[in-house]
Write a protein that holds these residues in place. Structure first.
Motif, PDB file in Angstrom:
ATOM      1  N   ARG A  26       0.835  -1.216   0.000  1.00 29.30           N
ATOM      2  CA  ARG A  26       0.000   0.000   0.000  1.00 29.30           C
ATOM      3  C   ARG A  26       0.861   1.253   0.000  1.00 29.30           C
ATOM      4  NH1 ARG A  26      -3.961  -1.968   4.603  1.00 29.30           N
ATOM      5  NH2 ARG A  26      -1.924  -1.949   5.521  1.00 29.30           N
ATOM      6  N   GLY A  27       1.942   1.232   0.762  1.00 28.88           N
ATOM      7  CA  GLY A  27       2.833   2.385   0.818  1.00 28.88           C
ATOM      8  C   GLY A  27       3.507   2.650  -0.520  1.00 28.88           C
ATOM      9  N   GLN A  28       3.906   1.600  -1.203  1.00 20.88           N
ATOM     10  CA  GLN A  28       4.515   1.756  -2.518  1.00 20.88           C
ATOM     11  C   GLN A  28       3.496   2.298  -3.513  1.00 20.88           C
ATOM     12  OE1 GLN A  28       5.799  -2.272  -2.903  1.00 20.88           O
ATOM     13  NE2 GLN A  28       7.839  -1.873  -2.106  1.00 20.88           N
ATOM     14  N   GLU A  29       2.287   1.784  -3.458  1.00 21.88           N
ATOM     15  CA  GLU A  29       1.211   2.268  -4.339  1.00 21.88           C
ATOM     16  C   GLU A  29       0.938   3.750  -4.076  1.00 21.88           C
ATOM     17  OE1 GLU A  29      -0.478   0.980  -6.829  1.00 21.88           O
ATOM     18  OE2 GLU A  29      -0.227  -1.169  -6.652  1.00 21.88           O
ATOM     19  N   ARG A  30       0.899   4.122  -2.806  1.00 14.37           N
ATOM     20  CA  ARG A  30       0.650   5.514  -2.432  1.00 14.37           C
ATOM     21  C   ARG A  30       1.770   6.412  -2.947  1.00 14.37           C
ATOM     22  NH1 ARG A  30      -0.571   4.523   2.462  1.00 14.37           N
ATOM     23  NH2 ARG A  30       1.539   4.651   3.272  1.00 14.37           N
ATOM     24  N   SER A  31       3.014   5.980  -2.776  1.00 16.34           N
ATOM     25  CA  SER A  31       4.155   6.765  -3.269  1.00 16.34           C
ATOM     26  C   SER A  31       4.115   6.899  -4.780  1.00 16.34           C
ATOM     27  CB  SER A  31       5.471   6.107  -2.848  1.00 16.34           C
ATOM     28  OG  SER A  31       5.628   6.168  -1.465  1.00 16.34           O
ATOM     29  N   LEU A  32       3.807   5.811  -5.468  1.00 21.30           N
ATOM     30  CA  LEU A  32       3.727   5.852  -6.925  1.00 21.30           C
ATOM     31  C   LEU A  32       2.637   6.817  -7.374  1.00 21.30           C
ATOM     32  CD1 LEU A  32       4.532   4.852  -9.725  1.00 21.30           C
ATOM     33  CD2 LEU A  32       2.966   2.926  -9.387  1.00 21.30           C
ATOM     34  N   ASN A  33       1.478   6.760  -6.744  1.00 17.90           N
ATOM     35  CA  ASN A  33       0.385   7.680  -7.106  1.00 17.90           C
ATOM     36  C   ASN A  33       0.769   9.134  -6.842  1.00 17.90           C
ATOM     37  OD1 ASN A  33      -1.513   5.878  -8.173  1.00 17.90           O
ATOM     38  ND2 ASN A  33      -2.150   5.275  -6.119  1.00 17.90           N
ATOM     39  N   ASP A  34       1.480   9.385  -5.747  1.00 16.28           N
ATOM     40  CA  ASP A  34       1.944  10.746  -5.464  1.00 16.28           C
ATOM     41  C   ASP A  34       2.885  11.238  -6.560  1.00 16.28           C
ATOM     42  OD1 ASP A  34       0.491  10.779  -3.119  1.00 16.28           O
ATOM     43  OD2 ASP A  34       2.238  10.450  -1.810  1.00 16.28           O
ATOM     44  N   VAL A  35       3.801  10.377  -6.992  1.00 12.86           N
ATOM     45  CA  VAL A  35       4.753  10.744  -8.045  1.00 12.86           C
ATOM     46  C   VAL A  35       4.007  11.008  -9.349  1.00 12.86           C
ATOM     47  CG1 VAL A  35       6.633   9.868  -9.485  1.00 12.86           C
ATOM     48  CG2 VAL A  35       6.734   9.584  -7.010  1.00 12.86           C
ATOM     49  N   MET A  45       9.220  18.345 -10.822  1.00 14.82           N
ATOM     50  CA  MET A  45       8.858  17.707  -9.557  1.00 14.82           C
ATOM     51  C   MET A  45      10.071  17.677  -8.637  1.00 14.82           C
ATOM     52  SD  MET A  45       7.612  13.772  -8.920  1.00 14.82           S
ATOM     53  CE  MET A  45       8.868  13.143  -9.991  1.00 14.82           C
ATOM     54  N   ASN A  46       9.859  17.969  -7.392  1.00 17.59           N
ATOM     55  CA  ASN A  46      10.873  17.795  -6.356  1.00 17.59           C
ATOM     56  C   ASN A  46      10.284  16.868  -5.308  1.00 17.59           C
ATOM     57  OD1 ASN A  46      12.994  19.624  -7.206  1.00 17.59           O
ATOM     58  ND2 ASN A  46      11.501  21.245  -6.829  1.00 17.59           N
ATOM     59  N   ARG A  47      10.721  15.629  -5.336  1.00 19.97           N
ATOM     60  CA  ARG A  47      10.188  14.648  -4.392  1.00 19.97           C
ATOM     61  C   ARG A  47      11.318  13.720  -3.981  1.00 19.97           C
ATOM     62  NH1 ARG A  47       5.503  12.835  -2.533  1.00 19.97           N
ATOM     63  NH2 ARG A  47       4.330  14.256  -3.849  1.00 19.97           N
ATOM     64  N   LEU A  48      11.390  13.429  -2.714  1.00 16.66           N
ATOM     65  CA  LEU A  48      12.373  12.499  -2.179  1.00 16.66           C
ATOM     66  C   LEU A  48      11.615  11.313  -1.598  1.00 16.66           C
ATOM     67  CD1 LEU A  48      15.297  11.814  -1.286  1.00 16.66           C
ATOM     68  CD2 LEU A  48      14.802  13.054   0.834  1.00 16.66           C
ATOM     69  N   ILE A  49      11.965  10.136  -2.051  1.00 23.49           N
ATOM     70  CA  ILE A  49      11.364   8.921  -1.496  1.00 23.49           C
ATOM     71  C   ILE A  49      12.402   8.279  -0.591  1.00 23.49           C
ATOM     72  CG2 ILE A  49      10.413   6.651  -1.998  1.00 23.49           C
ATOM     73  CD1 ILE A  49       9.359   7.783  -4.614  1.00 23.49           C
ATOM     74  N   GLN A  50      12.060   8.154   0.669  1.00 24.05           N
ATOM     75  CA  GLN A  50      12.964   7.567   1.648  1.00 24.05           C
ATOM     76  C   GLN A  50      12.416   6.242   2.125  1.00 24.05           C
ATOM     77  OE1 GLN A  50      13.077  11.305   4.183  1.00 24.05           O
ATOM     78  NE2 GLN A  50      15.164  10.514   4.436  1.00 24.05           N
ATOM     79  N   THR A  58      13.184   1.558  -5.518  1.00 29.99           N
ATOM     80  CA  THR A  58      13.568   1.371  -6.914  1.00 29.99           C
ATOM     81  C   THR A  58      12.376   0.920  -7.747  1.00 29.99           C
ATOM     82  OG1 THR A  58      15.818   0.846  -6.256  1.00 29.99           O
ATOM     83  CG2 THR A  58      15.161   0.167  -8.470  1.00 29.99           C
ATOM     84  N   ALA A  59      11.527   0.083  -7.193  1.00 31.00           N
ATOM     85  CA  ALA A  59      10.332  -0.364  -7.922  1.00 31.00           C
ATOM     86  C   ALA A  59       9.419   0.819  -8.222  1.00 31.00           C
ATOM     87  CB  ALA A  59       9.583  -1.427  -7.114  1.00 31.00           C
ATOM     88  N   VAL A  60       9.246   1.712  -7.264  1.00 32.54           N
ATOM     89  CA  VAL A  60       8.418   2.901  -7.471  1.00 32.54           C
ATOM     90  C   VAL A  60       9.030   3.776  -8.559  1.00 32.54           C
ATOM     91  CG1 VAL A  60       7.588   5.036  -6.399  1.00 32.54           C
ATOM     92  CG2 VAL A  60       7.428   2.874  -5.155  1.00 32.54           C
ATOM     93  N   ALA A  61      10.342   3.973  -8.499  1.00 35.68           N
ATOM     94  CA  ALA A  61      11.020   4.799  -9.504  1.00 35.68           C
ATOM     95  C   ALA A  61      10.924   4.148 -10.893  1.00 35.68           C
ATOM     96  CB  ALA A  61      12.474   4.997  -9.118  1.00 35.68           C
ATOM     97  N   ALA A  65       9.114   5.874 -14.048  1.00 37.69           N
ATOM     98  CA  ALA A  65       9.865   6.091 -15.283  1.00 37.69           C
ATOM     99  C   ALA A  65       9.165   5.422 -16.465  1.00 37.69           C
ATOM    100  CB  ALA A  65      11.285   5.548 -15.144  1.00 37.69           C
ATOM    101  N   GLY A  66       8.605   4.247 -16.235  1.00 36.51           N
ATOM    102  CA  GLY A  66       7.867   3.561 -17.291  1.00 36.51           C
ATOM    103  C   GLY A  66       6.657   4.343 -17.732  1.00 36.51           C
ATOM    104  N   ALA A  67       5.973   4.965 -16.792  1.00 35.63           N
ATOM    105  CA  ALA A  67       4.800   5.774 -17.127  1.00 35.63           C
ATOM    106  C   ALA A  67       5.197   6.963 -17.997  1.00 35.63           C
ATOM    107  CB  ALA A  67       4.122   6.262 -15.846  1.00 35.63           C
TER     108      ALA A  67
END
Length: 74
Positions: A26-35, A45-50, A58-61, A65-67
């Motif tokens: 869920r957290g990865q999905e949320r981060s991806l949607n935010d990006v 965009m200025n976003r830092l994923i920690q 890396t999966a989120v990035a 990138a694929g999108a």
């Protein structure tokens, strides 16, 4: 047409997700949607994923990138 179309990107992301050997949390999905939301705004965009090692940054990035690549953008 907008430079970044969220529905088109979601189709590309959905396809890429099926190729991953795991499901996003869920957290990865949320981060991806935010990006993806940030990218759709059309300005830099200025976003830092920690997260801990192995948390899926890396999966989120990769999916973000694929999108973007699916739309011929950088």
């Amino acid at each position: 047409a907008p430079l970044f179309s969220r529905p088109e990107s979601e189709a590309a992301v959905s396809d890429l997700k099926t190729r991953l050997p795991f499901q996003l949390t869920r957290g990865q999905e949320r981060s991806l949607n935010d990006v993806l939301d940030d990218i759709a705004k059309g300005h830099p965009m200025n976003r830092l994923i920690q997260g801990d090692v192995g948390s899926g940054k890396t999966a989120v990035a990769f999916l973000a990138a694929g999108a973007v690549c699916a739309q011929g953008a950088q």
